[in-house]
Design a protein around this motif. Sequence first.
Motif, PDB file in Angstrom:
ATOM      1  N   LEU A  13      -4.831  -7.859  15.489  1.00  0.00           N
ATOM      2  CA  LEU A  13      -4.779  -7.608  14.049  1.00  0.00           C
ATOM      3  C   LEU A  13      -6.138  -7.159  13.524  1.00  0.00           C
ATOM      4  CD1 LEU A  13      -2.592 -10.572  12.707  1.00  0.00           C
ATOM      5  CD2 LEU A  13      -1.886  -8.215  13.156  1.00  0.00           C
ATOM      6  N   ASP A  14      -7.194  -7.804  13.999  1.00  0.00           N
ATOM      7  CA  ASP A  14      -8.545  -7.438  13.569  1.00  0.00           C
ATOM      8  C   ASP A  14      -8.876  -6.001  13.972  1.00  0.00           C
ATOM      9  OD1 ASP A  14      -8.910  -9.950  12.509  1.00  0.00           O
ATOM     10  OD2 ASP A  14     -10.013 -10.729  14.236  1.00  0.00           O
ATOM     11  N   VAL A  15      -8.577  -5.657  15.220  1.00  0.00           N
ATOM     12  CA  VAL A  15      -8.860  -4.306  15.712  1.00  0.00           C
ATOM     13  C   VAL A  15      -8.039  -3.267  14.941  1.00  0.00           C
ATOM     14  CG1 VAL A  15      -8.609  -2.754  17.692  1.00  0.00           C
ATOM     15  CG2 VAL A  15      -9.561  -5.046  18.013  1.00  0.00           C
ATOM     16  N   SER A  16      -6.770  -3.585  14.710  1.00  0.00           N
ATOM     17  CA  SER A  16      -5.875  -2.638  14.038  1.00  0.00           C
ATOM     18  C   SER A  16      -6.287  -2.391  12.593  1.00  0.00           C
ATOM     19  CB  SER A  16      -4.437  -3.157  14.075  1.00  0.00           C
ATOM     20  OG  SER A  16      -3.983  -3.283  15.389  1.00  0.00           O
ATOM     21  N   THR A  17      -6.651  -3.436  11.882  1.00  0.00           N
ATOM     22  CA  THR A  17      -7.041  -3.257  10.483  1.00  0.00           C
ATOM     23  C   THR A  17      -8.347  -2.474  10.375  1.00  0.00           C
ATOM     24  OG1 THR A  17      -8.042  -5.471  10.521  1.00  0.00           O
ATOM     25  CG2 THR A  17      -5.829  -5.278   9.596  1.00  0.00           C
ATOM     26  N   LYS A  18      -9.276  -2.723  11.280  1.00  0.00           N
ATOM     27  CA  LYS A  18     -10.536  -1.964  11.277  1.00  0.00           C
ATOM     28  C   LYS A  18     -10.273  -0.488  11.566  1.00  0.00           C
ATOM     29  CE  LYS A  18     -13.458  -5.857  12.624  1.00  0.00           C
ATOM     30  NZ  LYS A  18     -14.217  -6.497  13.742  1.00  0.00           N
ATOM     31  N   GLU A  19      -9.408  -0.231  12.552  1.00  0.00           N
ATOM     32  CA  GLU A  19      -9.087   1.155  12.898  1.00  0.00           C
ATOM     33  C   GLU A  19      -8.364   1.852  11.744  1.00  0.00           C
ATOM     34  OE1 GLU A  19      -6.813   3.727  16.390  1.00  0.00           O
ATOM     35  OE2 GLU A  19      -6.926   1.544  16.524  1.00  0.00           O
ATOM     36  N   TYR A  20      -7.471   1.123  11.084  1.00  0.00           N
ATOM     37  CA  TYR A  20      -6.741   1.703   9.959  1.00  0.00           C
ATOM     38  C   TYR A  20      -7.691   2.103   8.830  1.00  0.00           C
ATOM     39  CZ  TYR A  20      -3.484   2.207   6.090  1.00  0.00           C
ATOM     40  OH  TYR A  20      -2.785   2.697   5.021  1.00  0.00           O
ATOM     41  N   ARG A  21      -8.629   1.215   8.520  1.00  0.00           N
ATOM     42  CA  ARG A  21      -9.593   1.523   7.462  1.00  0.00           C
ATOM     43  C   ARG A  21     -10.415   2.772   7.804  1.00  0.00           C
ATOM     44  NH1 ARG A  21     -10.302  -4.333   7.366  1.00  0.00           N
ATOM     45  NH2 ARG A  21      -9.528  -5.178   5.386  1.00  0.00           N
ATOM     46  N   GLN A  22     -10.831   2.891   9.066  1.00  0.00           N
ATOM     47  CA  GLN A  22     -11.615   4.051   9.490  1.00  0.00           C
ATOM     48  C   GLN A  22     -10.784   5.336   9.431  1.00  0.00           C
ATOM     49  OE1 GLN A  22     -12.952   2.861  13.364  1.00  0.00           O
ATOM     50  NE2 GLN A  22     -14.499   1.444  12.566  1.00  0.00           N
ATOM     51  N   LEU A  23      -9.545   5.265   9.900  1.00  0.00           N
ATOM     52  CA  LEU A  23      -8.684   6.449   9.893  1.00  0.00           C
ATOM     53  C   LEU A  23      -8.369   6.908   8.476  1.00  0.00           C
ATOM     54  CD1 LEU A  23      -6.151   5.571  12.738  1.00  0.00           C
ATOM     55  CD2 LEU A  23      -7.789   7.453  12.730  1.00  0.00           C
ATOM     56  N   ARG A  24      -8.218   5.945   7.585  1.00  0.00           N
ATOM     57  CA  ARG A  24      -7.840   6.296   6.219  1.00  0.00           C
ATOM     58  C   ARG A  24      -8.956   7.042   5.486  1.00  0.00           C
ATOM     59  NH1 ARG A  24      -4.531   2.500   1.899  1.00  0.00           N
ATOM     60  NH2 ARG A  24      -3.568   4.283   0.891  1.00  0.00           N
ATOM     61  N   LYS A  25     -10.181   6.890   5.949  1.00  0.00           N
ATOM     62  CA  LYS A  25     -11.292   7.635   5.358  1.00  0.00           C
ATOM     63  C   LYS A  25     -11.204   9.123   5.697  1.00  0.00           C
ATOM     64  CE  LYS A  25     -14.509   3.719   5.520  1.00  0.00           C
ATOM     65  NZ  LYS A  25     -15.729   3.181   6.165  1.00  0.00           N
ATOM     66  N   ARG A  26     -10.588   9.426   6.852  1.00  0.00           N
ATOM     67  CA  ARG A  26     -10.539  10.814   7.331  1.00  0.00           C
ATOM     68  C   ARG A  26      -9.170  11.454   7.164  1.00  0.00           C
ATOM     69  NH1 ARG A  26     -12.662   8.095  11.767  1.00  0.00           N
ATOM     70  NH2 ARG A  26     -10.935   8.791  13.091  1.00  0.00           N
ATOM     71  N   ARG A  27      -8.113  10.634   7.071  1.00  0.00           N
ATOM     72  CA  ARG A  27      -6.761  11.181   7.021  1.00  0.00           C
ATOM     73  C   ARG A  27      -5.962  10.524   5.903  1.00  0.00           C
ATOM     74  NH1 ARG A  27      -5.154  10.830  13.459  1.00  0.00           N
ATOM     75  NH2 ARG A  27      -6.933  12.016  14.256  1.00  0.00           N
ATOM     76  N   ASN A  28      -4.975  11.251   5.446  1.00  0.00           N
ATOM     77  CA  ASN A  28      -4.109  10.735   4.386  1.00  0.00           C
ATOM     78  C   ASN A  28      -2.963   9.942   5.015  1.00  0.00           C
ATOM     79  OD1 ASN A  28      -2.870  10.252   1.956  1.00  0.00           O
ATOM     80  ND2 ASN A  28      -1.823  12.232   1.926  1.00  0.00           N
TER      81      ASN A  28
END
Length: 203
Positions: A13-28
């Motif tokens: 969960l920790d890894v996924s939420t961090k990755e989601y936050r990073q991806l959302r900065k670059r993609r919609n």
Amino acid sequence: TLEGILERFTDSLDVSTKEYRQLRKRRNIGGINAMFPGDCIEGVVSQNGMNIWQTELTLTEQIRVLRRMYFRTIEVFAPLTDHMWFRTVNGNHDQATRVQNTRADDGYATEQAIAVADSLKLNESAYGHVVVEVPPLDQGWMTVQSFDSTFVIAHGHQWRRGKAMDWLANQALHATNVSAAQFMIHGHEHRWTVDTNSARTVI
């Protein structure tokens, strides 16, 4: 061990939420699609109950932990998005009984998802954008939509190991809505695999 399972789950969960936050900065990225494709508990039915003596928890304790894992997943992801889908199907270990005929949609994994859905209604302001889905009546899989992507979620005990693409082909032959799916998510085989053809991705 239970401690090890929960530690790995929490880490994921920790890894996924961090990755989601990073991806959302670059993609919609418009939403989060959390899927649990079965065998969510050890259960007492599969292997004729021979695994019971090896489990640390009783059946009711396993179910309680599962419910809390479900809710924790929603709790960490829901604040990050405007759309969240939480979807689960039953695996062979989630079956409640084989003594009497039972429906394919009826099992501990789906029942706990329904229980979590009921609890979310108590806090619509925080979780009103979360949709919990389980298979329809007498069906062990489900075809679902997330924006413009179509998924089929199933547990792999419905076909022989390594034959997921064949199962998809048979579903198309019988004109089920599975034939519309671009992605198939399944469990059961206890290992990570990805298989693709020109139109389908099986995970």
